[in-house]
Design a protein around this motif. Structure first.
Motif, PDB file in Angstrom:
ATOM      1  N   CYS A 160       8.611  86.730 -72.746  1.00 16.82           N
ATOM      2  CA  CYS A 160       7.499  87.644 -73.008  1.00 16.82           C
ATOM      3  C   CYS A 160       6.282  87.213 -72.205  1.00 16.82           C
ATOM      4  O   CYS A 160       5.992  86.025 -72.117  1.00 16.82           O
ATOM      5  N   ASN A 162       3.182  88.681 -72.808  1.00 17.16           N
ATOM      6  CA  ASN A 162       2.030  89.352 -73.415  1.00 17.16           C
ATOM      7  C   ASN A 162       0.981  88.443 -74.045  1.00 17.16           C
ATOM      8  O   ASN A 162      -0.169  88.822 -74.143  1.00 17.16           O
ATOM      9  N   PHE A 163       1.383  87.302 -74.490  1.00 20.95           N
ATOM     10  CA  PHE A 163       0.419  86.364 -75.074  1.00 20.95           C
ATOM     11  C   PHE A 163      -0.485  87.003 -76.110  1.00 20.95           C
ATOM     12  O   PHE A 163      -1.716  86.929 -76.014  1.00 20.95           O
ATOM     13  N   PRO A 170       5.767  83.485 -76.353  1.00 15.65           N
ATOM     14  CA  PRO A 170       5.689  83.256 -74.901  1.00 15.65           C
ATOM     15  C   PRO A 170       5.836  81.779 -74.526  1.00 15.65           C
ATOM     16  O   PRO A 170       6.244  81.454 -73.408  1.00 15.65           O
ATOM     17  N   GLN A 204      12.201  90.828 -76.152  1.00 13.37           N
ATOM     18  CA  GLN A 204      10.922  90.718 -76.877  1.00 13.37           C
ATOM     19  C   GLN A 204      10.084  91.956 -76.660  1.00 13.37           C
ATOM     20  O   GLN A 204       9.266  92.333 -77.492  1.00 13.37           O
ATOM     21  N   HIS A 239       6.862  97.184 -77.277  1.00 13.52           N
ATOM     22  CA  HIS A 239       5.413  96.992 -77.354  1.00 13.52           C
ATOM     23  C   HIS A 239       4.757  98.344 -77.083  1.00 13.52           C
ATOM     24  O   HIS A 239       5.042  98.968 -76.066  1.00 13.52           O
ATOM     25  N   GLN A 266       0.986  95.804 -85.809  1.00 15.66           N
ATOM     26  CA  GLN A 266       0.294  94.537 -86.155  1.00 15.66           C
ATOM     27  C   GLN A 266      -0.993  94.725 -86.945  1.00 15.66           C
ATOM     28  O   GLN A 266      -1.247  93.997 -87.885  1.00 15.66           O
ATOM     29  N   ARG A 278      -3.677  92.845 -78.038  1.00 16.06           N
ATOM     30  CA  ARG A 278      -2.549  93.782 -78.056  1.00 16.06           C
ATOM     31  C   ARG A 278      -2.655  94.847 -76.958  1.00 16.06           C
ATOM     32  O   ARG A 278      -1.698  95.560 -76.681  1.00 16.06           O
TER      33      ARG A 278
HETATM   34 FE1  SF4 Z   1       5.276  88.830 -77.051  1.00 13.46          FE
HETATM   35 FE2  SF4 Z   1       5.802  90.190 -79.308  1.00 13.46          FE
HETATM   36 FE3  SF4 Z   1       4.813  87.703 -79.447  1.00 13.46          FE
HETATM   37 FE4  SF4 Z   1       3.219  89.686 -78.598  1.00 13.46          FE
HETATM   38  S1  SF4 Z   1       4.157  89.498 -80.669  1.00 13.46           S
HETATM   39  S2  SF4 Z   1       3.451  87.654 -77.618  1.00 13.46           S
HETATM   40  S3  SF4 Z   1       4.689  90.990 -77.501  1.00 13.46           S
HETATM   41  S4  SF4 Z   1       6.801  88.293 -78.597  1.00 13.46           S
END
Ligand code: SF4
Ligand code: 5AD
Length: 439
Positions: A160, A162-163, A170, A204, A239, A266, A278
């Motif tokens: 992933c 996206n952090f 990640p 992910q 996502h 979320q 996000r």
């Molecule tokens: Fe990646 Fe999902 Fe974690 Fe966000 S919630 S960092 S999209 S794995």
């Protein structure tokens, strides 16, 4: 030679981990091991860990503690630990100091090396720790001992980028890497010829799949839709920022793509979403939902929601409740925010007190459940196509399966129905499942 013969795998966490465990089981089968029904009777125990929330950490150390007695009584008993937690140095350090009797530690990036590591431990009787920091090339062609005969998980991408500020993934699963489209198609065709009717594509963030210059995630769905014999396609997880109009259109065009999406929101507050990194707002998310419902009116939607993220105010939380009511989720996984070491949100100073978190959590669950029950009640009288999975856990005559929209349904059935898609009329809608009768 008195070689160990049986294994037992304990899996924590998400479907990625479940699937990794299927791969580990496949490799052990190839090595001549058979599965033991219980951990206590096994010669080799493997614990596949999850680090996404603190309670998974705690459960892992609890499980490890339980194994100590057996290991001390029987030094030949081999204990292996793997998965996301092993990608964190502080975890490895703590295992080495507090559980020095653990035989093998490996990580998420070198599962394919497990047979070699096990052979070497059995031969040399020396512990091994082998964890790769990063992904490297994707290893194709690993075996898998599938949990189900008629449905299968297929990884399409790993890692992933996206952090999200609360998330450890990640750091434990590395950067995004996509499998080649042809490798995925070949695997799905092989699975279908082996009796699989439903595949769940795993990643992910499957929406950011990039197979080659001609194949994004929607293209992959269109190509898989052509695989003859395959009946259902699902995917996990998406996502919202990467959910394209092209993919929404694929729901309209591809008959095998099930009318269901898991779309983690979320939070319902744009302010919190920004702090979570996000990259979408509450309005963006609601627009996506509106588009999905317009293209696929019968779509069912589930989500993930975190309560008590640092700085979440009562107003922010009310916005989450309001969004839940607006979207009318069929189901939602709700989580108490849990501090993860090394993530940006760990440093946020405005952490929410535990009692406030719990109180909000209970209110959220109540809202989510009442909507789920209402939606499920709306199914009564409908006839659903159900892929029969097997006997339900609670009875020897009740069978269980999933509708196309991913609703769990229980009904009186017979063993010959397992693996088939049959018509079931819904007779009752409960909060978490449906009841029905075969017609
Ligand atoms: Fe990646 Fe999902 Fe974690 Fe966000 S919630 S960092 S999209 S794995
Ligand atoms: N605390 C609580 N929930 C979390 N998740 C990920 N990280 C955390 C955390 N630190 C949840 C998210 C994600 C799901 C798999 O787990 O909702 O979508």
């Amino acid at each position: 030679m008195n070689r160990p013969k049986t294994y037992h795998i304990t899996t924590f966490g998400c479907q990625m981990n479940e699937h990794d465990s299927e791969t580990i089981a496949g490799m052990l089968s190839q090595m001549g091991f058979s599965e033991s029904p219980g951990r206590d009777e096994a010669d080799v125990a493997i614990i596949n860990t999850c680090s996404v929330r603190e309670n998974a950490d705690k459960r892992f150390f609890g499980t490890l503690g339980q194994l100590k007695k057996k290991k001390l009584a029987d030094p030949e008993f081999t204990v292996c630990v793997c998965g996301c937690m092993m990608q964190q140095q502080h975890v490895i350090d703590s295992i080495k100091s507090k559980y020095p009797w653990v035989d093998i530690i490996f990580g998420t990036h070198n599962i394919h090396q497990f047979p070699q590591l096990l052979e070497s431990v059995l031969r040399e009787k020396e512990k091994v720790v082998n964890v790769w920091e990063d992904g490297g090339d994707i290893v194709e062609g690993l075996p898998a001992k599938r949990l189900y005969k008629h449905k299968a998980f297929v990884n399409i991408m790993y890692g992933c980028n996206n952090f999200c500020t609360y998330c450890i993934v990640p750091y434990t699963r590395g950067r995004e890497r996509s499998r080649r489209p042809q490798d995925i198609l070949d695997e799905v065709k092989r699975l279908v010829s082996d009796g699989v009717r439903e595949v769940t594509l795993l990643g992910q963030n499957v929406n950011s799949y990039k197979g080659d210059e001609h194949t994004d995630f929607a293209d992959l769905i269109y190509r898989l839709n052509e695989v003859s014999g395959l009946e259902r396609i699902r995917f996990m997880t998406s996502h919202p920022k990467d959910l394209s109009d092209k993919l929404i259109q694929a729901y309209g065009d591809c008959d095998k793509l099930c009318n269901y999406i898991h779309l983690p929101v979320q939070s319902g507050s744009s302010r919190v979403l920004a702090r979570m990194n996000r990259k979408y707002t509450r309005e963006d998310y609601l627009n996506l939902i509106a588009k999905l419902k317009k293209t696929v009116p019968q779509i069912t939607i589930s989500t993930d929601i975190i309560v008590g993220f640092p700085g979440e105010t009562e107003e922010d939380f009310e916005e989450t409740l309001d969004l839940v009511r607006k979207v009318e989720y069929d189901s939602a996984f709700t989580f108490l925010y849990s501090i993860r070491r090394g993530t940006p949100a760990e440093k946020y100073e405005d952490q929410i007190p535990e009692d406030v978190k719990h109180q909000r959590f209970n209110r959220l669950v109540e809202t989510v459940n009442s909507i789920s029950a209402e939606k499920n009640a709306g199914y009564v009288g409908r006839v659903e196509k159900v892929l029969v999975e097997g006997l339900s856990k609670t009875s020897d005559r009740t069978y269980t399966g999933r509708t196309e929209e991913f609703k769990l349904i229980n009904f009186a059935g017979t063993p010959d129905m397992v693996g088939k898609i049959i018509d079931v009329k819904v007779t009752e809608g409960k909060t978490f499942s449906l009841e029905g009768e075969v017609i």
